[in-house]
Write a protein that holds these residues in place. Structure first.
Motif, PDB file in Angstrom:
ATOM      1  N   UNK A  33     -14.146  10.168 -20.957  1.00  0.00           N
ATOM      2  CA  UNK A  33     -13.014  10.945 -19.782  1.00  0.00           C
ATOM      3  C   UNK A  33     -11.467  10.205 -19.907  1.00  0.00           C
ATOM      4  N   UNK A  34     -11.554   8.817 -20.240  1.00  0.00           N
ATOM      5  CA  UNK A  34     -10.594   8.046 -20.557  1.00  0.00           C
ATOM      6  C   UNK A  34      -9.862   8.357 -21.721  1.00  0.00           C
ATOM      7  N   UNK A  35     -10.395   8.710 -22.860  1.00  0.00           N
ATOM      8  CA  UNK A  35      -9.934   9.022 -24.249  1.00  0.00           C
ATOM      9  C   UNK A  35      -9.393  10.530 -24.030  1.00  0.00           C
ATOM     10  N   UNK A  36      -9.959  11.280 -23.075  1.00  0.00           N
ATOM     11  CA  UNK A  36      -9.336  12.654 -22.946  1.00  0.00           C
ATOM     12  C   UNK A  36      -8.392  12.737 -22.170  1.00  0.00           C
ATOM     13  N   UNK A  37      -8.283  11.777 -21.189  1.00  0.00           N
ATOM     14  CA  UNK A  37      -7.191  11.906 -20.089  1.00  0.00           C
ATOM     15  C   UNK A  37      -5.960  11.083 -20.340  1.00  0.00           C
ATOM     16  N   UNK A  38      -6.247   9.849 -20.543  1.00  0.00           N
ATOM     17  CA  UNK A  38      -5.301   8.905 -20.434  1.00  0.00           C
ATOM     18  C   UNK A  38      -4.788   8.549 -22.045  1.00  0.00           C
ATOM     19  N   UNK A  50       1.813   9.210 -13.510  1.00  0.00           N
ATOM     20  CA  UNK A  50       0.804  10.051 -14.088  1.00  0.00           C
ATOM     21  C   UNK A  50      -0.384   9.323 -14.975  1.00  0.00           C
ATOM     22  N   UNK A  51      -0.074   8.544 -15.484  1.00  0.00           N
ATOM     23  CA  UNK A  51      -1.234   7.511 -16.174  1.00  0.00           C
ATOM     24  C   UNK A  51      -2.219   6.910 -14.959  1.00  0.00           C
ATOM     25  N   UNK A  52      -1.639   6.583 -13.885  1.00  0.00           N
ATOM     26  CA  UNK A  52      -2.760   6.166 -12.893  1.00  0.00           C
ATOM     27  C   UNK A  52      -3.428   7.327 -12.449  1.00  0.00           C
ATOM     28  N   UNK A  53      -3.054   8.463 -12.086  1.00  0.00           N
ATOM     29  CA  UNK A  53      -3.696   9.554 -11.819  1.00  0.00           C
ATOM     30  C   UNK A  53      -4.806   9.994 -12.631  1.00  0.00           C
ATOM     31  N   UNK A  54      -4.557   9.949 -13.986  1.00  0.00           N
ATOM     32  CA  UNK A  54      -5.174  10.204 -15.107  1.00  0.00           C
ATOM     33  C   UNK A  54      -6.499   9.241 -15.104  1.00  0.00           C
ATOM     34  N   UNK A 112       1.285  -8.116 -27.507  1.00  0.00           N
ATOM     35  CA  UNK A 112       1.469  -6.650 -26.871  1.00  0.00           C
ATOM     36  C   UNK A 112       0.661  -5.554 -27.195  1.00  0.00           C
ATOM     37  N   UNK A 113       0.216  -5.571 -28.422  1.00  0.00           N
ATOM     38  CA  UNK A 113      -0.630  -4.256 -28.818  1.00  0.00           C
ATOM     39  C   UNK A 113      -1.928  -4.363 -27.874  1.00  0.00           C
ATOM     40  N   UNK A 114      -2.387  -5.351 -27.583  1.00  0.00           N
ATOM     41  CA  UNK A 114      -3.743  -5.282 -26.859  1.00  0.00           C
ATOM     42  C   UNK A 114      -3.409  -5.152 -25.434  1.00  0.00           C
ATOM     43  N   UNK A 115      -2.091  -5.414 -24.829  1.00  0.00           N
ATOM     44  CA  UNK A 115      -1.509  -4.863 -23.662  1.00  0.00           C
ATOM     45  C   UNK A 115      -1.511  -3.205 -23.607  1.00  0.00           C
ATOM     46  N   UNK A 116      -1.097  -2.785 -24.645  1.00  0.00           N
ATOM     47  CA  UNK A 116      -0.931  -1.153 -24.582  1.00  0.00           C
ATOM     48  C   UNK A 116      -2.278  -0.591 -24.754  1.00  0.00           C
ATOM     49  N   UNK A 117      -3.360  -1.415 -25.568  1.00  0.00           N
ATOM     50  CA  UNK A 117      -4.382  -0.821 -25.378  1.00  0.00           C
ATOM     51  C   UNK A 117      -5.514  -0.898 -24.346  1.00  0.00           C
ATOM     52  N   UNK A 118      -5.057  -1.996 -23.550  1.00  0.00           N
ATOM     53  CA  UNK A 118      -5.824  -2.118 -22.085  1.00  0.00           C
ATOM     54  C   UNK A 118      -5.390  -0.979 -21.271  1.00  0.00           C
ATOM     55  N   UNK A 119      -4.395  -0.167 -21.491  1.00  0.00           N
ATOM     56  CA  UNK A 119      -4.138   0.844 -20.663  1.00  0.00           C
ATOM     57  C   UNK A 119      -4.953   2.006 -20.831  1.00  0.00           C
ATOM     58  N   UNK A 120      -5.451   2.349 -22.075  1.00  0.00           N
ATOM     59  CA  UNK A 120      -6.325   3.449 -22.116  1.00  0.00           C
ATOM     60  C   UNK A 120      -7.790   2.921 -22.574  1.00  0.00           C
ATOM     61  N   UNK A 121      -8.025   1.721 -22.789  1.00  0.00           N
ATOM     62  CA  UNK A 121      -9.546   1.590 -23.143  1.00  0.00           C
ATOM     63  C   UNK A 121      -9.997   0.510 -21.901  1.00  0.00           C
ATOM     64  N   UNK A 122     -10.864   1.099 -21.337  1.00  0.00           N
ATOM     65  CA  UNK A 122     -11.482   0.260 -20.074  1.00  0.00           C
ATOM     66  C   UNK A 122     -12.136  -1.044 -20.614  1.00  0.00           C
TER      67      UNK A 122
END
Length: 116
Positions: free
Chosen positions: A45-50, A31-35, A94-104
Motif C-alpha cells: 500500500x505504501x508503494x501504491x499510495x506514497x 498529502x503524503x501524510x494522508x497517503x 540525504x538519499x536515506x532521508x528521502x527513502x524513509x518517506x516511502x519505505x516503512x
C-alpha cells in the motif's frame, strides 16, 4: 544532456536538499501524510499510495536542475546519486532521508540478519 556531464557532489546535495524541502512544504506534507495514514504499515500500500507522490515531487524538482521531468530523467538522476553516495556520507544521508518517506522501517536482527 549537459546535466549528465555537469553533475557534481554539490549538485547532488543541492537537488536532494531541494527534494526534501519540497516534500516538507505544507501541501505536499499533508498529502503524503494522508497517503501514509491510508497505507498504514503495509509495504504494498505504501508503494501504491506514497511512492508515486514522492516520485512526482522528485520529477518536478529535478527539472529545475536540467533533468527531464520524466521517469527516465529520474532514473538518470538516481543513477548519478548512487554512484557518488558511496564516497559521500552527506549524499547517502540525504538519499536515506528521502527513502524513509516511502519505505516503512524494517526491523532486522543485526546478529542473524533476519527480519523480526
Amino acid at each position: 544532456m549537459s546535466y549528465l556531464t555537469n553533475f557534481t557532489v554539490e549538485t547532488g546535495r543541492a537537488i536532494l536538499c531541494e527534494i526534501i524541502k519540497t516534500v516538507n512544504q505544507p501541501e505536499n506534507s499533508k498529502t503524503i501524510s494522508l497517503a501514509k495514514a491510508s497505507a498504514g504499515k503495509e509495504m504494498i500500500a505504501m508503494m501504491q499510495l506514497v511512492f508515486p507522490l514522492v516520485m512526482k515531487i522528485q520529477m518536478e524538482v529535478i527539472t529545475n536542475f536540467g533533468f527531464p521531468g520524466t521517469r527516465e530523467g529520474l532514473v538518470q538522476f538516481e543513477q548519478l546519486v548512487r554512484e557518488i553516495e558511496r564516497d559521500d556520507a552527506e549524499i547517502s544521508r540525504l538519499r536515506s532521508q528521502i527513502r524513509a518517506i516511502y519505505l516503512p522501517p524494517i526491523a532486522i536482527n543485526p546478529v542473524n540478519d533476519v527480519l523480526i
